[in-house]
Structures are given as structure tokens and as C-alpha cells.
Design an enzyme around this catalytic site. Structure first.
Site: not given
Length: 143
Positions: A47, A49
Site C-alpha cells: 500500500c 502508506c
């Protein structure tokens, strides 16, 4: 499950820092059982993040004087068995990736979950981690 060629660069962002990969449940159990001192386990992820916040924040935090004795990682979506086993040690916390755990003597002593990562910048994550390192880790090199 993600193909290895796709995630290899994401793995390398941590391994080039000296972070040890745990690819099987047995690897996780061994790290938890045989680490003297403090073990940090990073649940890595594809992902955004993880890419823009967690991995850069970890890299910054590992420059701090006080750090875990051993830093290891599992990769969610690739090291399925290892990730499941690691999460089994994170008592009281739901599955989260990315996430960062500190353990001592097989017990969880600190946890940073995805919701604490996704809205922060790398510098903030590093500051939070170094605060945890100061509290839970002796000043020592990462193995």
C-alpha cells in the site's frame, strides 16, 4: 498473493537497512523465541502508506542510538503463513498492514497500527518509533 518480482523492491527497502526477512511461520517463531532483548517486527505491505510513510519512517528511526536488538519483517500478501503467525503474537490487535510491533521475551510491548501510520508523515512515524525505542530498547546496533 503478490508475485515476487512485484514486491521485491518493496522488500529491499527494508532489507538494505539490515532488516531480516521472516518468510515462514517457523522463521517467526524462531525470531520471537531466540531474540535476546527487543525484537521489532514490521508487517510490510504494497500500500501507499507503507511506501511513502512506514518504510521511510522506519529507515529514519533506525538511525537513532537506541534501537531494537533485532529488526525483522514479514510481507502481507506474500509471506502469508509468516504474516499470520506474526499477527498471532500481536495479542489484542486486529490484523493491520503496515504495522510495527516491538516484542520482548515473546510478549508484545508496543504496537503501531495502520491507522497510526496512514495519516502521518515519515518524520512523525520516526519520532513515534524513536520514543518507543528510548522507552523499550537499549542503545545497540541492529542485527
Amino acid at each position: 498473493m503478490y508475485p515476487e518480482f512485484f514486491i521485491a523492491p518493496m522488500r529491499e527497502e527494508l532489507t538494505r537497512l539490515g532488516v531480516r526477512e521472516l518468510r515462514t511461520a517457523a522463521d517467526v517463531d524462531e525470531a520471537v523465541a531466540k531474540t535476546p532483548g527487543t525484537l521489532m517486527v514490521v508487517v510490510n505491505s504494497v500500500c501507499g502508506c507503507a511506501a511513502g510513510k512506514a518504510r521511510p519512517g522506519i529507515a529514519l528511526a533506525l538511525q537513532h542510538d537506541a534501537r531494537p536488538d533485532v529488526v525483522a519483517t514479514v510481507f502481507a500478501g506474500a509471506d502469508i503463513e509468516a504474516t499470520e503467525r506474526a499477527r498471532g503474537y500481536f495479542t489484542g490487535y486486529p490484523p493491520s498492514s503496515p504495522s510495527i510491533a516491538l516484542m520482548r521475551d515473546g510478549k508484545l510491548i508496543y504496537m503501531m497500527e495502520r491507522h497510526q501510520i496512514e495519516n502521518q508523515e515519515a518524520g512523525s512515524i520516526a519520532r513515534e518509533l524513536t520514543t518507543a525505542f528510548d522507552r523499550h530498547c537499549a542503545a545497540s546496533p541492529v542485527a
